[in-house]
Design a protein around this motif. Structure first.
Motif, mmCIF file in Angstrom:
data_model
loop_
_atom_site.group_PDB
_atom_site.id
_atom_site.type_symbol
_atom_site.label_atom_id
_atom_site.label_comp_id
_atom_site.label_asym_id
_atom_site.label_seq_id
_atom_site.Cartn_x
_atom_site.Cartn_y
_atom_site.Cartn_z
ATOM 1 N N VAL A 180 0.849 -1.188 0.000
ATOM 2 C CA VAL A 180 0.000 0.000 0.000
ATOM 3 C C VAL A 180 0.889 1.244 0.000
ATOM 4 N N GLY A 181 0.529 2.180 -0.870
ATOM 5 C CA GLY A 181 1.316 3.404 -1.002
ATOM 6 C C GLY A 181 2.286 3.393 -2.165
ATOM 7 N N THR A 182 2.534 2.224 -2.749
ATOM 8 C CA THR A 182 3.425 2.143 -3.903
ATOM 9 C C THR A 182 2.752 2.780 -5.117
ATOM 10 N N VAL A 183 3.507 3.605 -5.838
ATOM 11 C CA VAL A 183 2.994 4.253 -7.043
ATOM 12 C C VAL A 183 3.546 3.521 -8.259
ATOM 13 N N LEU A 184 2.643 3.103 -9.154
ATOM 14 C CA LEU A 184 3.015 2.254 -10.287
ATOM 15 C C LEU A 184 2.673 2.926 -11.614
ATOM 16 N N PRO A 185 3.469 2.651 -12.665
ATOM 17 C CA PRO A 185 3.154 3.160 -14.005
ATOM 18 C C PRO A 185 2.234 2.195 -14.741
ATOM 19 N N VAL A 186 1.001 2.616 -14.978
ATOM 20 C CA VAL A 186 0.020 1.777 -15.668
ATOM 21 C C VAL A 186 -0.052 2.216 -17.129
ATOM 22 N N VAL A 187 0.200 1.288 -18.034
ATOM 23 C CA VAL A 187 0.133 1.573 -19.468
ATOM 24 C C VAL A 187 -1.243 1.155 -19.978
ATOM 25 N N PRO A 188 -2.000 2.075 -20.573
ATOM 26 C CA PRO A 188 -3.356 1.738 -21.015
ATOM 27 C C PRO A 188 -3.348 0.850 -22.253
ATOM 28 N N ASN A 189 -4.403 0.066 -22.407
ATOM 29 C CA ASN A 189 -4.596 -0.674 -23.658
ATOM 30 C C ASN A 189 -4.712 0.287 -24.824
ATOM 31 N N HIS A 190 -5.592 1.267 -24.685
ATOM 32 C CA HIS A 190 -5.864 2.249 -25.741
ATOM 33 C C HIS A 190 -5.698 3.630 -25.129
ATOM 34 N N VAL A 191 -4.806 4.413 -25.690
ATOM 35 C CA VAL A 191 -4.441 5.671 -25.043
ATOM 36 C C VAL A 191 -5.491 6.761 -25.215
ATOM 37 N N CYS A 192 -6.246 6.757 -26.312
ATOM 38 C CA CYS A 192 -7.149 7.883 -26.597
ATOM 39 C C CYS A 192 -8.199 8.140 -25.513
ATOM 40 N N PRO A 193 -8.841 7.107 -24.925
ATOM 41 C CA PRO A 193 -9.840 7.397 -23.893
ATOM 42 C C PRO A 193 -9.275 8.043 -22.630
ATOM 43 N N ILE A 194 -7.981 7.871 -22.365
ATOM 44 C CA ILE A 194 -7.383 8.448 -21.159
ATOM 45 C C ILE A 194 -7.514 9.961 -21.167
ATOM 46 N N VAL A 195 -7.294 10.531 -22.344
ATOM 47 C CA VAL A 195 -7.156 11.975 -22.480
ATOM 48 C C VAL A 195 -8.400 12.724 -22.032
ATOM 49 N N VAL A 196 -9.583 12.188 -22.337
ATOM 50 C CA VAL A 196 -10.817 12.908 -22.048
ATOM 51 C C VAL A 196 -11.136 12.934 -20.556
ATOM 52 N N ASN A 197 -10.380 12.183 -19.761
ATOM 53 C CA ASN A 197 -10.673 12.095 -18.332
ATOM 54 C C ASN A 197 -9.860 13.056 -17.472
ATOM 55 N N PHE A 198 -8.956 13.824 -18.091
ATOM 56 C CA PHE A 198 -8.081 14.702 -17.315
ATOM 57 C C PHE A 198 -8.028 16.096 -17.923
ATOM 58 N N GLU A 199 -7.818 17.086 -17.064
ATOM 59 C CA GLU A 199 -7.723 18.461 -17.524
ATOM 60 C C GLU A 199 -6.305 18.843 -17.918
ATOM 61 N N GLU A 200 -5.318 18.082 -17.436
ATOM 62 C CA GLU A 200 -3.939 18.405 -17.767
ATOM 63 C C GLU A 200 -3.072 17.159 -17.756
ATOM 64 N N TYR A 201 -1.953 17.256 -18.463
ATOM 65 C CA TYR A 201 -0.912 16.240 -18.441
ATOM 66 C C TYR A 201 0.199 16.668 -17.496
ATOM 67 N N ILE A 202 0.821 15.696 -16.849
ATOM 68 C CA ILE A 202 2.093 15.915 -16.183
ATOM 69 C C ILE A 202 3.168 15.562 -17.203
#
Length: 368
Positions: free
Chosen positions: A325-347
């Protein structure tokens, strides 16, 4: 250690999860590689901005040599036109009802605007919307090459172009989308061959009525490396800018070419051999299946087996991978396009994780 995890570890104290993180150096390499491919093959690049919806990224694509951009709807086109982009193709069979008619007419006054059509009624609606300024709007006939989505039969392209010309619109050419190339690694080349044959037939249909197309436009990221026939004048890849697990599985990119991942935190571990991450459908969308998973943890064989709105279920494979618990992991999406509509900004960082910027997702929410 996996390079995505290494970059994430370097900035983990400066970001809240879940968050989409871009490795700008990898993204720029992807942009430059696609541009170099197009230059070698005498093609124009018109990247599809639906993948990123970000003005800064679009500017980088144009700076690298893109002739303009592809948008998925009028709202996306308006956002990018407002930011100074002046060559836009809306690659979608628009129905010019409601406010869309006047909006298209305004866009055509300030940009070199092309829109997709695949039926006579839509041509009439666009011509009515443009009124006396019909010749300001270019239309590109969409033909179906096997995806069985939108698109007319190739042999109908000439009749549609003739109808557009009769109404005062400017028929600029033809385009298609070989979406069936995403069916599996062996489907990419055959779908590109379908695309080639269909575009040749569509060009022949236009030639029969005396129209030489200015543009013969092909997609997509999975099939683009095979889109080299001389009939094709431009390519419209979108996902290549970030890449994703789907494209990796298809052989359209390598793991080292993935430029976007989602930082997710392990928030619960009560169930044996499973942890819960703070990445659910409101982050990743619903692309995937229980068998294939809904996204994977970079550098491991672990994939998310189930998503609720805010929960990501991660079964732990046998071995040394057992995040607490507390570990931060890099999750790679199956399809990248749907990710974008869920956030207001990129890091935005780089492969070392030392820099940190925030870029707005400018066209988020613009869906009509």
């Amino acid at each position: 250690m996996n390079r995505l995890q290494r970059a994430l570890d370097a900035l983990v104290e400066r970001v809240d999860t879940p968050a989409p993180i871009i490795l700008a150096d990898v993204m720029q390499d992807n942009i430059d590689r696609m541009q170099a491919f197009a230059t070698r093959n005498g093609l124009d690049v018109r990247p599809h901005v639906k993948t990123h919806k970000c003005v800064e990224i679009g500017r980088r694509q144009v700076k690298a040599g893109a002739v303009g951009i592809t948008a998925g709807n009028v709202g996306e086109a308006e956002v990018f036109a407002g930011a100074g982009f002046d060559d836009i193709f809306i690659a979608y069979p628009i129905w010019a009802a409601g406010t869309k008619g006047p909006r298209i007419r305004r866009l055509a006054e300030t940009t070199r605007l092309r829109v997709g059509v695949d039926n006579f009624a839509a041509i009439d609606a666009l011509a009515d919307a443009m009124g006396d300024d019909a010749d300001r709007l270019q239309v590109v006939v969409e033909v179906d090459c096997g995806a069985r989505r939108s698109g007319a039969p190739a042999e109908a392209a000439g009749d549609l172009a003739a109808a557009a010309r009769k109404r005062g619109l400017v028929p600029a050419g033809v385009f298609t989308y070989p979406g069936h190339g995403s069916a599996g690694p062996n489907a990419r080349k055959s779908a590109a061959q379908d695309q080639e044959a269909t575009l040749i037939a569509a060009v022949r249909s236009l030639s029969a009525i005396g129209i030489t197309p200015e543009v013969v436009s092909a997609g997509s990221t999975p099939t683009v490396e095979f889109a080299t026939n001389s009939v094709i004048t431009e390519i419209r890849p979108g996902e290549y800018v970030f890449n994703d697990l789907n494209n990796t599985r298809l052989g359209a990119c390598t793991e080292d070419q993935i430029a976007l991942f989602v930082a997710g935190t392990v928030v619960s571990d009560w169930v044996p051999d499973q942890v819960i991450l703070d990445v659910g459908t409101k982050v990743l969308g619903r692309e995937g299946s229980p068998e294939r998973g809904y996204g994977g943890v970079a550098g491991t064989t672990a994939v998310l087996s189930k998503l609720n709105e805010y929960h990501g279920f991660l079964p732990l494979p046998s071995g040394d991978f057992s995040p607490s618990v507390g570990t931060v992991l890099p999750v790679v999406p199956n399809h990248v396009c749907p990710i974008v509509v869920n956030f207001e900004e990129y890091i935005v960082t780089d492969s070392t994780g030392t820099s940190l910027e925030r870029w707005p997702v400018d066209a988020r929410g613009f869906l009509n």
